[in-house]
Design a protein around this motif. Structure first.
Motif, PDB file in Angstrom:
ATOM      1  N   GLN A 261      40.473  43.014  42.126  1.00  0.00           N
ATOM      2  CA  GLN A 261      41.106  41.760  42.513  1.00  0.00           C
ATOM      3  C   GLN A 261      42.060  41.265  41.429  1.00  0.00           C
ATOM      4  N   ALA A 262      41.727  41.523  40.172  1.00  0.00           N
ATOM      5  CA  ALA A 262      42.575  41.060  39.078  1.00  0.00           C
ATOM      6  C   ALA A 262      43.934  41.733  39.092  1.00  0.00           C
ATOM      7  N   ILE A 263      43.999  42.993  39.517  1.00  0.00           N
ATOM      8  CA  ILE A 263      45.276  43.718  39.570  1.00  0.00           C
ATOM      9  C   ILE A 263      45.825  43.786  40.998  1.00  0.00           C
ATOM     10  N   HIS A 264      45.206  43.033  41.922  1.00  0.00           N
ATOM     11  CA  HIS A 264      45.668  42.944  43.313  1.00  0.00           C
ATOM     12  C   HIS A 264      45.706  44.324  43.973  1.00  0.00           C
ATOM     13  N   ASP A 265      44.632  45.092  43.762  1.00  0.00           N
ATOM     14  CA  ASP A 265      44.558  46.462  44.269  1.00  0.00           C
ATOM     15  C   ASP A 265      43.639  46.486  45.483  1.00  0.00           C
ATOM     16  N   LEU A 266      44.227  46.562  46.656  1.00  0.00           N
ATOM     17  CA  LEU A 266      43.431  46.615  47.883  1.00  0.00           C
ATOM     18  C   LEU A 266      42.715  47.947  48.025  1.00  0.00           C
ATOM     19  N   ASN A 267      43.333  49.024  47.531  1.00  0.00           N
ATOM     20  CA  ASN A 267      42.667  50.330  47.574  1.00  0.00           C
ATOM     21  C   ASN A 267      41.418  50.341  46.699  1.00  0.00           C
ATOM     22  N   ALA A 270      38.672  48.947  48.723  1.00  0.00           N
ATOM     23  CA  ALA A 270      38.170  49.942  49.686  1.00  0.00           C
ATOM     24  C   ALA A 270      37.294  50.978  48.997  1.00  0.00           C
ATOM     25  N   SER A 271      37.618  51.335  47.759  1.00  0.00           N
ATOM     26  CA  SER A 271      36.786  52.306  47.044  1.00  0.00           C
ATOM     27  C   SER A 271      35.420  51.718  46.695  1.00  0.00           C
ATOM     28  N   VAL A 272      35.365  50.407  46.467  1.00  0.00           N
ATOM     29  CA  VAL A 272      34.064  49.772  46.230  1.00  0.00           C
ATOM     30  C   VAL A 272      33.171  49.917  47.456  1.00  0.00           C
ATOM     31  N   LEU A 273      33.741  49.705  48.641  1.00  0.00           N
ATOM     32  CA  LEU A 273      32.960  49.844  49.880  1.00  0.00           C
ATOM     33  C   LEU A 273      32.558  51.286  50.147  1.00  0.00           C
ATOM     34  N   LEU A 274      33.272  52.238  49.558  1.00  0.00           N
ATOM     35  CA  LEU A 274      32.913  53.636  49.756  1.00  0.00           C
ATOM     36  C   LEU A 274      31.569  53.961  49.120  1.00  0.00           C
ATOM     37  N   TYR A 275      31.277  53.352  47.986  1.00  0.00           N
ATOM     38  CA  TYR A 275      30.021  53.603  47.284  1.00  0.00           C
ATOM     39  C   TYR A 275      28.995  52.490  47.512  1.00  0.00           C
ATOM     40  N   MET A 286      38.309  42.738  53.182  1.00  0.00           N
ATOM     41  CA  MET A 286      38.845  43.686  54.166  1.00  0.00           C
ATOM     42  C   MET A 286      38.943  43.045  55.547  1.00  0.00           C
ATOM     43  N   ALA A 287      38.021  42.148  55.866  1.00  0.00           N
ATOM     44  CA  ALA A 287      38.105  41.456  57.160  1.00  0.00           C
ATOM     45  C   ALA A 287      39.352  40.587  57.222  1.00  0.00           C
ATOM     46  N   ASP A 288      39.665  39.893  56.124  1.00  0.00           N
ATOM     47  CA  ASP A 288      40.895  39.098  56.090  1.00  0.00           C
ATOM     48  C   ASP A 288      42.131  39.981  56.212  1.00  0.00           C
ATOM     49  N   TYR A 289      42.100  41.138  55.576  1.00  0.00           N
ATOM     50  CA  TYR A 289      43.244  42.049  55.658  1.00  0.00           C
ATOM     51  C   TYR A 289      43.455  42.537  57.086  1.00  0.00           C
ATOM     52  N   PHE A 290      42.372  42.956  57.749  1.00  0.00           N
ATOM     53  CA  PHE A 290      42.493  43.414  59.140  1.00  0.00           C
ATOM     54  C   PHE A 290      42.983  42.295  60.049  1.00  0.00           C
ATOM     55  N   LYS A 291      42.580  41.057  59.744  1.00  0.00           N
ATOM     56  CA  LYS A 291      43.049  39.934  60.561  1.00  0.00           C
ATOM     57  C   LYS A 291      44.551  39.746  60.407  1.00  0.00           C
ATOM     58  N   PHE A 292      45.070  39.851  59.178  1.00  0.00           N
ATOM     59  CA  PHE A 292      46.509  39.697  58.968  1.00  0.00           C
ATOM     60  C   PHE A 292      47.297  40.842  59.599  1.00  0.00           C
ATOM     61  N   VAL A 293      46.719  42.023  59.593  1.00  0.00           N
ATOM     62  CA  VAL A 293      47.398  43.171  60.192  1.00  0.00           C
ATOM     63  C   VAL A 293      47.418  43.062  61.708  1.00  0.00           C
ATOM     64  N   GLY A 294      46.472  42.358  62.287  1.00  0.00           N
ATOM     65  CA  GLY A 294      46.386  42.234  63.737  1.00  0.00           C
ATOM     66  C   GLY A 294      45.242  43.005  64.344  1.00  0.00           C
ATOM     67  N   PHE A 571      47.409  37.499  48.955  1.00  0.00           N
ATOM     68  CA  PHE A 571      46.309  37.905  49.829  1.00  0.00           C
ATOM     69  C   PHE A 571      45.017  38.123  49.048  1.00  0.00           C
ATOM     70  N   MET A 572      45.095  38.742  47.895  1.00  0.00           N
ATOM     71  CA  MET A 572      43.898  39.063  47.122  1.00  0.00           C
ATOM     72  C   MET A 572      43.407  37.855  46.336  1.00  0.00           C
ATOM     73  N   VAL A 573      43.177  36.768  47.016  1.00  0.00           N
ATOM     74  CA  VAL A 573      42.619  35.566  46.409  1.00  0.00           C
ATOM     75  C   VAL A 573      41.603  34.997  47.366  1.00  0.00           C
ATOM     76  N   ASP A 574      40.834  34.080  46.869  1.00  0.00           N
ATOM     77  CA  ASP A 574      39.919  33.327  47.736  1.00  0.00           C
ATOM     78  C   ASP A 574      40.751  32.440  48.647  1.00  0.00           C
ATOM     79  N   MET A 575      40.605  32.602  49.951  1.00  0.00           N
ATOM     80  CA  MET A 575      41.432  31.862  50.897  1.00  0.00           C
ATOM     81  C   MET A 575      41.172  30.367  50.827  1.00  0.00           C
ATOM     82  N   ARG A 576      40.041  29.962  50.262  1.00  0.00           N
ATOM     83  CA  ARG A 576      39.783  28.531  50.109  1.00  0.00           C
ATOM     84  C   ARG A 576      40.617  27.939  48.977  1.00  0.00           C
ATOM     85  N   GLU A 577      41.146  28.804  48.090  1.00  0.00           N
ATOM     86  CA  GLU A 577      41.957  28.340  46.971  1.00  0.00           C
ATOM     87  C   GLU A 577      43.417  28.718  47.151  1.00  0.00           C
ATOM     88  N   ALA A 578      43.822  28.983  48.380  1.00  0.00           N
ATOM     89  CA  ALA A 578      45.181  29.449  48.633  1.00  0.00           C
ATOM     90  C   ALA A 578      46.222  28.386  48.323  1.00  0.00           C
TER      91      ALA A 578
END
Length: 642
Positions: A261-267, A270-275, A286-294, A571-578
């Protein structure tokens, strides 16, 4: 879990009883052998054998009195302990040998007297299981303590207006009620076939998926890793307080997520969820990302997986459906539950499952009475859409007796709508109207007098294009769309954004129009009423600051941004602090000013070029078309006036 342990304890106690009884049988056989050699044995054999049947009946009556002696609340527990002695009594009657009848009858009497001896370790086990059990023949002090415990349990269960019905939490059940079972089954089969194609060629998991209350888990989800748990904190004022706890592996995944999150790396997320497939913050991101993508279905599945992990970690004493458990939002480990439930509630609303969304909204409000997610401002909407008019009226009367919910804009108008439909139901059933409650017309007049700026916002949002509305808005009382109280103006914006769909019904438009005309007529005859209601507003919302500024208007909107942000920092922030970055436009100011300029420092020039083509992007107004150096350094806003 507690029932299994209870059965184990009962089984051990029964084995101990059998061992004692066998030892007594051997002693009685030796005694009977000595008695047969004595001279009085012939006199004993001359006794009428049918008298034993009557004595057995007396023994049964005594045992029955012992069974009925405990209180009604403990019958389910004591019944299990009495069944072995009753069975032994029945065997004593059916035995043909007179000597065995004597022994069985003695064993039944002695066994009933020995139940008191073995009750102490059993009650100790009950205490370890947090169960309230009463001693069958204990002192009156223990009975009074057990009665006090039951009174406390009754006190905990009676005031809960937020009781949740688990059958309405299942979205599939509501979809079947709306569309029919055939349509839902065909849709589920198509989804199952697509998911089976996705896992084809890979190794199928043979693990068991635990059944949960909040969602229906999919068979292809990974095994629950147990990285989350819930710990009990305390019991205060009839409420049990809990908090989620993380394991060492979860803390490691959390550090990896924060680094990505500090380097704004979405990949990296995803790698965290892999393990760590059940890392909550990564799943929500990832849910927020899928929502923005549609990809709304994928976003809903990820949120469901997040809720599955949260429910698997529940404490055995955690009973959320009863409304007596608290998970404070102030604990950081509890925050993902509120975010996931709020997103799940909005997903249900988009699918038309308003009844299920209402139950989730109850959970949000029951978990933390401070209402950090603003569930109070969704509750009335879902209740009206689900047709729960009587419950909404009862909720406004029973919940928070120290404050008046009708002062809030959403409840002020929704209670008028609620009373309107209840009056229609009473008239259709030819029942007498409840004269103790105000009519829908009176409630609507009260709402318009208390919050007049709602009318102009509703006319613009619904929209209402009839000429009658134009004439109404020309009146000075409804001319302004701002009250001047920050908290109240913000709550009115949330209400209009959330509930405007309800006012598209012609019957409710008629109710609103008649109420507005009556208010105008009242203002012409008595101007002092407007001043009185203004005083009520200032007293109810006396703060000069926006007390609900943490609630974003866009969180209560039906519209979803389908375009992913070009800058991952937004995008890579807490949406409550947007609001601190690019989300200032979420709560637009009253004047409708443009959003704050974006920072272009240390960014790819080509990306900035394409981003500048978007109509909503603002880089600030620099002179001669050149971006000021101070603005690049993030100081442009401070120096624009110089």
């Amino acid at each position: 879990m507690s029932a299994r342990l209870l059965k184990k304890v009962l089984k051990e106690q029964e084995q101990q009883k059998q061992q004692v009884i066998e030892a007594e049988e051997d002693e009685e056989e030796q005694l009977n052998g000595d008695e047969s050699e004595s001279p009085d044995s012939g006199a004993r054999t001359s006794k009428n054998p049918f008298d034993l049947l009557n004595e057995g009946d007396d023994g049964d009556e005594d045992n029955a009195d012992q069974v009925n002696a405990p209180e009604v609340a403990d019958e389910t527990l004591t019944g299990k302990r009495e069944t072995p002695s009753l069975k032994s009594t029945a065997n004593a009657v059916s035995t043909s040998n007179n000597k065995s009848k004597k022994k069985k009858k003695k064993k039944s009497k002695e066994g009933s007297s020995r139940t008191d001896k073995h009750e102490t370790p059993l009650d100790v086990s009950f205490d370890t299981l947090s169960l309230a059990s009463s001693h069958q023949s204990g002192p009156s002090k223990s009975k009074s303590e057990n009665a006090k415990v039951r009174e406390d349990l009754v006190k905990q269960s009676t005031p809960s207006i937020l009781l949740v019905d688990p059958k309405y939490l299942n979205v599939e059940n509501e979809l079947r009620r709306i569309f029919g079972s055939k349509v839902v089954n065909s849709f589920e089969k198509s989804n199952q076939s697509s998911s089976s194609r996705q896992v084809r060629g890979g190794r199928r998991g043979n693990h068991h998926i635990r059944k949960t209350v909040l969602i229906s888990p999919s068979d292809h989800w990974p095994r629950w890793d147990g990285s989350l748990s819930m710990e009990f904190l305390e019991t205060k004022d009839g409420y049990h307080y809990f908090r989620y706890a993380h394991s060492s592996s979860y803390d490691q995944a959390q550090r990896a997520f924060e680094a990505a999150q500090a380097i704004h790396d979405l990949n990296g997320v995803a790698s965290v969820l892999l393990y760590h497939p059940y890392h909550l913050d990564s799943l929500i991101t990832m849910a927020d990302y899928f929502k923005f993508v549609g990809e709304h279905q994928m976003s809903a599945d990820v949120i469901a997986k997040c809720l599955y992990a949260l429910e698997c970690a529940w404490h055995p004493m955690f009973t959320p459906l009863l409304g007596n458990c608290q998970l404070k939002f102030s604990h950081d480990s509890n925050k993902p539950l509120f975010k996931a439930l709020f997103t799940h509630m909005k997903n249900m609303d988009r699918r038309g499952c308003n009844r299920s969304a209402l139950e989730v909204c109850k959970l949000l409000l029951a978990f933390d009475s401070d209402d950090p997610m603003g569930a109070m401002f969704c509750l009335d909407y879902f209740a009206l859409r689900a047709g729960e008019y009587a419950w909404l009226e009862r909720f406004s009367e029973d919940y928070r007796s120290d404050t008046s919910l009708w002062l809030f804009p959403n409840f002020s108008y929704s209670l008028a709508v609620c009373r309107f439909y209840l009056e229609r139901e009473e008239s259709s059933h030819n029942t007498c109207l409840d004269t103790t409650k105000a009519s829908s017309a009176d409630l609507m007049n009260q709402a318009l007098m208390l919050h007049p700026s709602v009318l102009k916002k509703l006319v613009a949002k619904v929209p209402l294009k009839d000429q009658a509305w134009t004439n109404i808005l020309k009146n000075s009382f409804f001319l302004s769309d701002q009250i001047g109280i920050p908290t109240l103006d913000h709550l009115i914006n949330i209400y209009v954004e959330r509930n405007y769909l309800i006012w598209r019904l012609p019957d409710l438009q008629k109710l609103l129009r008649n109420g507005a005309l009556l208010v105008i007529e009242t203002m012409e005859h008595n101007r002092s009423d407007a001043k009185d209601w203004a005083c009520v507003r200032k007293e109810a919302f006396s703060s000069d600051k926006n007390e609900y500024g943490h609630l974003l208007v866009q969180d209560f909107s039906d519209t979803v941004q389908t375009l992913p942000p070009d800058n991952l920092q937004n995008f890579m922030v807490d949406m409550r602090e947007a609001a601190q970055i690019g989300g200032q436009f979420a709560n637009p100011p009253a004047g409708g000013h443009a959003p704050a300029p974006r920072d272009v420092a240390n960014r790819n020039p080509l990306a900035v070029l394409f981003e500048s083509l978007l109509p909503w992007v603002n880089y600030g107004a620099a002179e001669d078309g050149v971006v000021d150096e101070n603005q690049v350094n993030g100081q442009g806003q401070d120096n624009e006036d110089h």
